[in-house]
Design a protein around this motif. Structure first.
Motif, PDB file in Angstrom:
ATOM      1  N   GLU A 130       0.826  -1.197   0.000  1.00  0.00           N
ATOM      2  CA  GLU A 130       0.000   0.000   0.000  1.00  0.00           C
ATOM      3  C   GLU A 130       0.865   1.254   0.000  1.00  0.00           C
ATOM      4  OE1 GLU A 130      -4.175  -1.227   2.257  1.00  0.00           O
ATOM      5  OE2 GLU A 130      -2.779   0.132   3.216  1.00  0.00           O
ATOM      6  N   GLU A 131       0.321   2.318  -0.601  1.00  0.00           N
ATOM      7  CA  GLU A 131       0.985   3.612  -0.563  1.00  0.00           C
ATOM      8  C   GLU A 131       0.926   4.182   0.852  1.00  0.00           C
ATOM      9  OE1 GLU A 131       2.663   4.913  -2.881  1.00  0.00           O
ATOM     10  OE2 GLU A 131       1.978   4.001  -4.751  1.00  0.00           O
ATOM     11  N   THR A 132       1.900   5.000   1.196  1.00  0.00           N
ATOM     12  CA  THR A 132       1.888   5.697   2.483  1.00  0.00           C
ATOM     13  C   THR A 132       1.888   7.199   2.233  1.00  0.00           C
ATOM     14  OG1 THR A 132       4.303   5.567   2.619  1.00  0.00           O
ATOM     15  CG2 THR A 132       3.035   3.849   3.742  1.00  0.00           C
ATOM     16  N   HIS A 133       1.523   7.955   3.273  1.00  0.00           N
ATOM     17  CA  HIS A 133       1.375   9.395   3.129  1.00  0.00           C
ATOM     18  C   HIS A 133       2.192  10.105   4.200  1.00  0.00           C
ATOM     19  CE1 HIS A 133      -1.810   8.552   0.248  1.00  0.00           C
ATOM     20  NE2 HIS A 133      -2.304   7.706   1.131  1.00  0.00           N
ATOM     21  N   ALA A 134       2.842  11.177   3.803  1.00  0.00           N
ATOM     22  CA  ALA A 134       3.773  11.878   4.688  1.00  0.00           C
ATOM     23  C   ALA A 134       3.085  12.392   5.946  1.00  0.00           C
ATOM     24  CB  ALA A 134       4.424  13.033   3.922  1.00  0.00           C
ATOM     25  N   LYS A 135       1.867  12.880   5.827  1.00  0.00           N
ATOM     26  CA  LYS A 135       1.174  13.459   6.984  1.00  0.00           C
ATOM     27  C   LYS A 135       0.964  12.406   8.074  1.00  0.00           C
ATOM     28  CE  LYS A 135      -3.018  15.982   8.311  1.00  0.00           C
ATOM     29  NZ  LYS A 135      -4.311  16.557   7.832  1.00  0.00           N
ATOM     30  N   ALA A 136       0.510  11.219   7.689  1.00  0.00           N
ATOM     31  CA  ALA A 136       0.266  10.160   8.669  1.00  0.00           C
ATOM     32  C   ALA A 136       1.568   9.703   9.312  1.00  0.00           C
ATOM     33  CB  ALA A 136      -0.447   8.986   8.007  1.00  0.00           C
ATOM     34  N   LYS A 137       2.641   9.630   8.532  1.00  0.00           N
ATOM     35  CA  LYS A 137       3.926   9.195   9.095  1.00  0.00           C
ATOM     36  C   LYS A 137       4.497  10.243  10.048  1.00  0.00           C
ATOM     37  CE  LYS A 137       5.543   8.154   4.958  1.00  0.00           C
ATOM     38  NZ  LYS A 137       6.429   7.674   3.879  1.00  0.00           N
ATOM     39  N   ALA A 138       4.322  11.517   9.741  1.00  0.00           N
ATOM     40  CA  ALA A 138       4.784  12.573  10.639  1.00  0.00           C
ATOM     41  C   ALA A 138       4.032  12.514  11.967  1.00  0.00           C
ATOM     42  CB  ALA A 138       4.604  13.940   9.985  1.00  0.00           C
ATOM     43  N   ASP A 139       2.742  12.243  11.893  1.00  0.00           N
ATOM     44  CA  ASP A 139       1.910  12.116  13.097  1.00  0.00           C
ATOM     45  C   ASP A 139       2.400  10.967  13.973  1.00  0.00           C
ATOM     46  OD1 ASP A 139      -0.538  12.060  14.829  1.00  0.00           O
ATOM     47  OD2 ASP A 139      -0.973  10.255  13.642  1.00  0.00           O
ATOM     48  N   ARG A 140       2.605   9.804  13.390  1.00  0.00           N
ATOM     49  CA  ARG A 140       3.022   8.638  14.171  1.00  0.00           C
ATOM     50  C   ARG A 140       4.451   8.795  14.703  1.00  0.00           C
ATOM     51  NH1 ARG A 140      -1.034   6.632  16.488  1.00  0.00           N
ATOM     52  NH2 ARG A 140      -1.636   8.797  16.095  1.00  0.00           N
ATOM     53  N   LEU A 141       5.303   9.499  13.966  1.00  0.00           N
ATOM     54  CA  LEU A 141       6.668   9.699  14.447  1.00  0.00           C
ATOM     55  C   LEU A 141       6.681  10.586  15.692  1.00  0.00           C
ATOM     56  CD1 LEU A 141       9.687   9.251  14.171  1.00  0.00           C
ATOM     57  CD2 LEU A 141       9.778  11.169  12.553  1.00  0.00           C
ATOM     58  N   LYS A 142       5.875  11.627  15.700  1.00  0.00           N
ATOM     59  CA  LYS A 142       5.789  12.485  16.883  1.00  0.00           C
ATOM     60  C   LYS A 142       5.298  11.686  18.091  1.00  0.00           C
ATOM     61  CE  LYS A 142       5.013  16.866  14.466  1.00  0.00           C
ATOM     62  NZ  LYS A 142       4.058  17.965  14.207  1.00  0.00           N
ATOM     63  N   LEU A 143       4.342  10.778  17.854  1.00  0.00           N
ATOM     64  CA  LEU A 143       3.844   9.954  18.960  1.00  0.00           C
ATOM     65  C   LEU A 143       4.924   9.000  19.460  1.00  0.00           C
ATOM     66  CD1 LEU A 143       1.489   9.084  20.765  1.00  0.00           C
ATOM     67  CD2 LEU A 143       0.866   7.414  18.996  1.00  0.00           C
ATOM     68  N   MET A 144       5.656   8.392  18.534  1.00  0.00           N
ATOM     69  CA  MET A 144       6.707   7.452  18.932  1.00  0.00           C
ATOM     70  C   MET A 144       7.817   8.163  19.695  1.00  0.00           C
ATOM     71  SD  MET A 144       8.586   4.605  16.513  1.00  0.00           S
ATOM     72  CE  MET A 144       7.004   3.923  16.029  1.00  0.00           C
ATOM     73  N   GLN A 145       8.158   9.366  19.275  1.00  0.00           N
ATOM     74  CA  GLN A 145       9.181  10.129  19.977  1.00  0.00           C
ATOM     75  C   GLN A 145       8.725  10.514  21.382  1.00  0.00           C
ATOM     76  OE1 GLN A 145       9.636  13.193  17.036  1.00  0.00           O
ATOM     77  NE2 GLN A 145      11.461  12.259  16.131  1.00  0.00           N
ATOM     78  N   ALA A 146       7.420  10.771  21.526  1.00  0.00           N
ATOM     79  CA  ALA A 146       6.891  11.173  22.834  1.00  0.00           C
ATOM     80  C   ALA A 146       6.751   9.998  23.790  1.00  0.00           C
ATOM     81  CB  ALA A 146       5.541  11.864  22.654  1.00  0.00           C
ATOM     82  N   THR A 147       6.397   8.813  23.263  1.00  0.00           N
ATOM     83  CA  THR A 147       6.126   7.656  24.121  1.00  0.00           C
ATOM     84  C   THR A 147       7.299   6.691  24.200  1.00  0.00           C
ATOM     85  OG1 THR A 147       5.137   6.413  22.278  1.00  0.00           O
ATOM     86  CG2 THR A 147       3.650   7.776  23.622  1.00  0.00           C
ATOM     87  N   ARG A 148       8.192   6.732  23.223  1.00  0.00           N
ATOM     88  CA  ARG A 148       9.376   5.867  23.162  1.00  0.00           C
ATOM     89  C   ARG A 148       9.008   4.389  23.225  1.00  0.00           C
ATOM     90  NH1 ARG A 148      10.572   9.856  26.667  1.00  0.00           N
ATOM     91  NH2 ARG A 148      10.676   8.529  28.510  1.00  0.00           N
ATOM     92  N   GLN A 149       7.992   4.037  22.468  1.00  0.00           N
ATOM     93  CA  GLN A 149       7.575   2.637  22.405  1.00  0.00           C
ATOM     94  C   GLN A 149       6.723   2.404  21.169  1.00  0.00           C
ATOM     95  OE1 GLN A 149       5.438   2.074  26.116  1.00  0.00           O
ATOM     96  NE2 GLN A 149       3.517   2.842  25.274  1.00  0.00           N
ATOM     97  N   ASN A 150       6.640   1.132  20.741  1.00  0.00           N
ATOM     98  CA  ASN A 150       5.636   0.723  19.760  1.00  0.00           C
ATOM     99  C   ASN A 150       4.333   0.553  20.502  1.00  0.00           C
ATOM    100  OD1 ASN A 150       8.065  -1.501  18.334  1.00  0.00           O
ATOM    101  ND2 ASN A 150       7.544   0.527  17.580  1.00  0.00           N
ATOM    102  N   ASN A 151       3.318   1.324  20.117  1.00  0.00           N
ATOM    103  CA  ASN A 151       2.040   1.297  20.818  1.00  0.00           C
ATOM    104  C   ASN A 151       1.026   0.342  20.197  1.00  0.00           C
ATOM    105  OD1 ASN A 151       2.499   3.492  22.853  1.00  0.00           O
ATOM    106  ND2 ASN A 151       2.899   4.663  20.977  1.00  0.00           N
ATOM    107  N   SER A 152       1.246  -0.042  18.959  1.00  0.00           N
ATOM    108  CA  SER A 152       0.352  -0.968  18.260  1.00  0.00           C
ATOM    109  C   SER A 152       1.199  -1.836  17.341  1.00  0.00           C
ATOM    110  CB  SER A 152      -0.693  -0.211  17.430  1.00  0.00           C
ATOM    111  OG  SER A 152      -1.417   0.708  18.213  1.00  0.00           O
ATOM    112  N   PRO A 153       0.841  -3.095  17.152  1.00  0.00           N
ATOM    113  CA  PRO A 153       1.665  -3.975  16.324  1.00  0.00           C
ATOM    114  C   PRO A 153       1.454  -3.753  14.832  1.00  0.00           C
ATOM    115  CG  PRO A 153      -0.240  -5.177  17.142  1.00  0.00           C
ATOM    116  CD  PRO A 153      -0.295  -3.813  17.787  1.00  0.00           C
ATOM    117  N   ILE A 154       2.522  -3.965  14.065  1.00  0.00           N
ATOM    118  CA  ILE A 154       2.409  -4.145  12.620  1.00  0.00           C
ATOM    119  C   ILE A 154       1.754  -5.510  12.379  1.00  0.00           C
ATOM    120  CG2 ILE A 154       3.696  -4.191  10.444  1.00  0.00           C
ATOM    121  CD1 ILE A 154       3.927  -1.585  12.102  1.00  0.00           C
TER     122      ILE A 154
END
Length: 449
Positions: A130-154
């Protein structure tokens, strides 16, 4: 497949939580504002406060991410979240019901949670579809940086016709599940921890020569790669076993009897058509048949499509005169697709969603990509949307829907073939059901002290 290893999950402490069902949630991208509000009210420690923290009055920039990270730290300090004492593979069962040709069928999908060593798409044996979109990846990166964990599985798929991998883990698990929850759709989620070293080693070795196909979580996977690079740059490099080199993943065999791929139908607000105008626009590229019965003929149209199993067959609804049009792409349509998408594989060009978007909407009906569809997975939802009986979660814009399209889902064979070609399917080509729960396990991305 890249290295697959066990991990010591961070989990909700059941001594603090009355029921796991009160604190888990679906993936963030299927949660609408109403469900977000319900989850907030369900329990003060519901994972919604982490995966989709809501905006509050007076918030500053990125405050929702900072607040999500603060909740994680608070719950860890208070013992609401605790880390398992030893690494494990976590066998994960999802038991659910689906409609099959008018009959309800009960299925169980079996997989396991582990962590997969990251490699960028296109560089090894992890494949995207599937294609990915920059906006969604920027959102999830900010969350990962804030929580320092994987919050949901691939959600990853691998080929295993004999189901030997999951069977090995099934034989190694024992006792009652360590986690059990029922979601808002009635799906039962059960998890067992497998710590047996011999079983873990055998499973890891069995997967070493297999590819992994990402079924769901493309944005989160690419975000995990970006986070790894971010941490490596900050630290001047990472140790081989640094947890940021890995991503928490649910691995399921492609031949598992519980594998279900649902369709994703389209509702659009565009210019209005009568059925005869649709037929004229499709011209010599499609063989067309009009169905009587108004909007409820959607069920008849979908049954015909399911029985045919043909990606070239779709159904379109003309709201102007409340008529469904069955449209079957002929040889001329496929020849035209070859001209329009010469750089794509034959498999990609033959997908129902490719035919719909590239040929029907863009070429025949002149509906550009700026007209974003509302996506639904059940024909009954299509009917409700066309009748204006329900405000749909993914809906954008106002006014009545003027057009609908029923389209066949891509199959696992399509996912495999297109992934191996290095191609990406059009948006919303697959919907793997049921979704994996967020909140069953977290993977900390900091080395243990």
């Amino acid at each position: 497949m890249p290295k697959v290893t066990p991990f010591a999950a961070v989990r909700y402490n059941l001594e603090h939580i009355r029921s796991l069902s009160e604190v888990v949630a679906p993936p963030y991208d299927v949660i609408d504002p109403d469900l977000q509000d319900q989850l907030y009210k369900r329990h003060p420690s519901n994972v919604i406060r982490v995966i989709l923290n809501r905006e509050e009055l007076g918030d500053e920039l990125d405050e929702t991410y900072h607040r999500a990270g603060a909740f994680v730290e608070q719950w860890l300090r208070q013992g609401v979240l605790v880390q398992d004492s030893e690494p494990a593979f976590y066998v994960y069962h999802q038991t659910f019901e689906v409609d099959s040709d008018g009959k309800t069928q009960k299925l169980t999908r079996r997989g396991f949670l582990g962590r997969v060593r990251l490699e960028s798409f296109g560089t090894g044996s992890v494949h995207a579809h599937e294609e990915t979109h920059a906006k969604a990846k920027a959102d999830r990166l900010k969350l990962m940086q804030a929580t320092r964990q994987n919050n949901s599985p691939i959600f990853g798929l691998y080929e295993d016709a004999e189901q030997s991998v999951i069977d090995k883990l099934e034989s190694a698990k024992s006792g009652d599940p360590i986690m059990e929850a029922t979601d808002e759709l009635g799906v039962l989620h059960q998890v067992w921890a497998v710590t047996d070293a011999a079983a873990i080693d055998e499973v890891s070795r069995s997967l070493s020569d297999k590819s992994m196909f990402v079924a769901d979580g493309h944005h989160r996977y690419e975000t995990a790669c970006a986070y790894r690079d971010f941490i490596a740059e900050q630290a001047g490099g990472l140790d081989e076993d640094h947890p940021a080199n890995y991503v928490m993943t649910m691995l399921v065999g492609m031949n598992d009897p519980g594998m279900v791929v649902l369709p994703t139908h389209r509702l659009l607000r565009s210019k209005s058509f009568r059925a005869d105008e649709l037929v004229d626009a499709l011209g010599s590229l499609f063989e067309c048949e009009q169905l009587t019965g108004g909007v409820t003929a959607a069920q008849d149209a979908w049954m015909r499509m399911r029985l045919s199993g043909d990606q070239s067959l779709m159904a379109m609804y003309a709201a102007e005169d409340e008529t469904w049009v069955m449209a079957h792409a002929n040889e001329a349509a496929h020849a035209r697709m070859s001209e329009l998408s010469a750089n794509r594989s034959e498999t990609w060009r033959g997908l129902g969603v490719s035919l719909l978007h590239r040929l029907v909407l863009e070429q025949c009906l002149s509906i550009g990509s700026s007209t974003k569809p509302t996506y639904v997975h059940d024909v009954a939802e299509v009917v409700k949307g066309l009748r204006g009986e329900r405000t749909l979660a993914e809906s954008e814009g106002e006014g009545s829907y003027t057009l609908a399209a029923l389209v066949m889902p891509a199959t696992l064979d399509h996912v495999r073939a297109i992934s191996l070609e290095g191609e990406r399917m059009p948006a919303k080509s697959t919907y793997f059901y049921p979704k994996l729960l967020s909140g069953l396990a977290f993977h900390r991305l900091e080395p243990s002290e």
